[in-house]
Design an enzyme around this catalytic site. Sequence first.
Site, mmCIF file in Angstrom:
data_model
loop_
_atom_site.group_PDB
_atom_site.id
_atom_site.type_symbol
_atom_site.label_atom_id
_atom_site.label_comp_id
_atom_site.label_asym_id
_atom_site.label_seq_id
_atom_site.Cartn_x
_atom_site.Cartn_y
_atom_site.Cartn_z
ATOM 1 N NE ARG A 135 -3.629 2.480 3.066
ATOM 2 C CZ ARG A 135 -2.609 3.370 3.692
ATOM 3 N NH1 ARG A 135 -2.440 3.536 4.553
ATOM 4 N NH2 ARG A 135 -3.662 4.311 4.359
ATOM 5 C CG PHE B 191 6.333 3.726 12.744
ATOM 6 C CD1 PHE B 191 4.610 2.560 13.633
ATOM 7 C CD2 PHE B 191 5.923 5.225 13.533
ATOM 8 C CE1 PHE B 191 4.719 3.423 14.494
ATOM 9 C CE2 PHE B 191 5.216 4.582 14.229
ATOM 10 C CZ PHE B 191 4.702 4.759 14.773
ATOM 11 C CE1 TYR C 110 -1.077 3.343 12.842
ATOM 12 C CE2 TYR C 110 1.000 2.853 13.263
ATOM 13 C CZ TYR C 110 0.036 2.654 12.259
ATOM 14 O OH TYR C 110 1.050 3.319 11.015
ATOM 15 C CD GLU D 123 5.269 8.382 12.082
ATOM 16 O OE1 GLU D 123 5.113 7.578 11.131
ATOM 17 O OE2 GLU D 123 3.807 9.327 12.436
ATOM 18 C CG ASN E 141 -3.920 7.918 5.561
ATOM 19 O OD1 ASN E 141 -4.121 6.510 5.947
ATOM 20 N ND2 ASN E 141 -3.069 8.248 6.513
ATOM 21 C CD GLU E 142 -4.945 7.409 10.145
ATOM 22 O OE1 GLU E 142 -3.791 8.678 10.396
ATOM 23 O OE2 GLU E 142 -4.272 6.598 10.098
ATOM 24 C CD GLU F 83 -1.196 3.533 7.820
ATOM 25 O OE1 GLU F 83 -1.128 4.216 9.078
ATOM 26 O OE2 GLU F 83 -1.542 4.523 7.265
ATOM 27 C CG ASN G 218 -4.456 3.593 8.744
ATOM 28 O OD1 ASN G 218 -4.977 2.504 7.952
ATOM 29 N ND2 ASN G 218 -4.643 4.754 8.194
ATOM 30 C CG HIS H 286 -0.830 9.112 3.366
ATOM 31 N ND1 HIS H 286 -0.968 7.285 3.574
ATOM 32 C CD2 HIS H 286 -0.307 9.167 4.492
ATOM 33 C CE1 HIS H 286 -0.504 7.132 4.684
ATOM 34 N NE2 HIS H 286 -0.359 8.162 5.910
HETATM 35 C C1 FCB Z 1 -0.758 6.655 10.058
HETATM 36 C C2 FCB Z 1 -0.397 7.342 9.486
HETATM 37 C C3 FCB Z 1 0.663 7.145 8.793
HETATM 38 C C4 FCB Z 1 2.012 6.995 9.762
HETATM 39 C C5 FCB Z 1 1.783 5.962 10.952
HETATM 40 C C6 FCB Z 1 2.981 5.911 11.619
HETATM 41 O O1 FCB Z 1 -1.959 7.583 11.034
HETATM 42 O O2 FCB Z 1 -1.607 6.743 8.438
HETATM 43 O O3 FCB Z 1 1.168 8.089 8.150
HETATM 44 O O4 FCB Z 1 2.370 8.177 10.373
HETATM 45 O O5 FCB Z 1 0.343 6.551 11.318
#
Ligand code: FCB
Length: 518
Positions: free
Chosen positions: A110, A479, A342, A470, A200-201, A414, A340, A155
């Site tokens: 991706r 990462f 985390y 980042e 993206n987001e 992600e 995404n 993005h």
């Molecule tokens: C996400 C972003 C990506 C990266 C990760 C750690 O929110 O989409 O670009 O920075 O976090």
Amino acid sequence: MGIKMHPFFFCFLLLLLVSPHSYGESEEDEFEEIKRSDFPKHFFFGASTSSYQIEGGYLEDGKGISNWDVFSHIPGKITNNDTGDVADDHYHRFLEDIELMHSMGLNAYRFSISWTRILPRGRFGKVNKGGINFYNKIIDNLLLKGIEPFVTIYHFDYPMELERRYESWMSSQMQDDFVEFAKVCFEEFGDRVKYWMTINEPEMVAILGYRMGSFPPAHCSPPFGKCSMGNSDREPLIVVHNQLLAHAKAVSLYRTHFQVKQGGSIGITISIQMYEPLDQQSDTQAVDRILAFYVGWIYDPIVYGDYPKEMREILGSELPSFSDEDKRYIKGSLDFISINHYTTKYAKDCFHSSCPDEVNRPINAFVETTPYRNGILIGDPMGIPGLYVVPRGMEKVINYIKQRYPNHSIFVTENGYSMRPSDGNKVETILNDWKRIKFHKSYLAALARAMRNGGDVRGYFIWSLMDNFEWIRGYDTRFGLFYVDHLKTLERRPKLSAHWFASFLGGYSQQLTQLSSI
Ligand code: FCB
């Protein structure tokens, strides 16, 4: 090229592989053994990147200036004043990078398209052939290696021209610019790209750029922060609204003119943090509310045609409205869900308990979030403040999506881990990233549980292929599965996690063969 392994790493990897319980800290964190065969045969296992974070080549072959080019050049905005001017120099090393993916056995990748490489000045200039050629080469070489391209159209980086002309996402004009950009992408790449993500987001674009003011265009207002302009309570709502309509119009264009012929599918990516109730009964409602405010903010309009009622009740007329015509094309404007994920935190209800000023606000759903319960952290902290390792959150996220938006396939686009600076910054320490392996094994085990429970997940992408820029943390936060020497050589070196991922995907015997030649 490919993966060569230091003997020490090999022994360590063997240890990890044969003793799955050797470093579990608590029952909950102890990972189950997880195997490739726990996932369907046609499951996508990939890595994720984005244009500004890896490409560099910021003035090459006709590329225009983006919001991030400008922002990262302002002294003091980025850790160490790093910029993406060179980044991982992927612009020149993409063949090597595709080879890295191939050597790990990935079947998907991706990445995002740099808007300013394709349309350096948005609608107000010409299509840049140099940019088209670059992405054609990437797509063709991925396909040659059997790697499926998953393409994010936008993005975080857009032409600065659009900021100067009409304040980008604050204006509905940005919808037309985005649709124009998407159209060029479908025309030029859609014969080979079968998985598109429009944006993206969008919620992070709004929160970081227009509430907290930490990302460009750095808008905010007290008590969230001090910026030269902005309104932290209102602007994020406008910015998301424009992105949602931009997405919906691009999907409508794709469906009308491209999809039947090209046979691809299209979605939008959001970031989902999971939440657990801190303490009381009312905190359970706080969890529902905050999820509606972040997940429902984007996906409710896209799936059901309007913002969630929880948002309408609290925000009233501050929340923009969709006209009947808007609703017609936004509703159902997706073929799959892309998330995404985390981390997980606790949620506390502010209606029934006291919360700090900047939290106790409509735009925050009157919910305070915290990683602590009775002084104990919810999980091990990662390298970015606010991120904690909570594997069970992955299972909860999939269950939540499945319930709120039934009958949609899901991609985890992600999921990744960054070490804390206190873990050490020696190269050997960074390469020996057993914590990252532990992270992925435990999150994958949680994902497999969610799938056994009926979650229709089709793919999992690690953020990120390699260490990269980042955002405001620059190159200090890593990462990657591959280490990149940003200071000198830009050489890529596989971390222990790259070896682990390769072996997980079935490349283990191949690794052994390579080892015997060391
Ligand atoms: C996400 C972003 C990506 C990266 C990760 C750690 O929110 O989409 O670009 O920075 O976090």
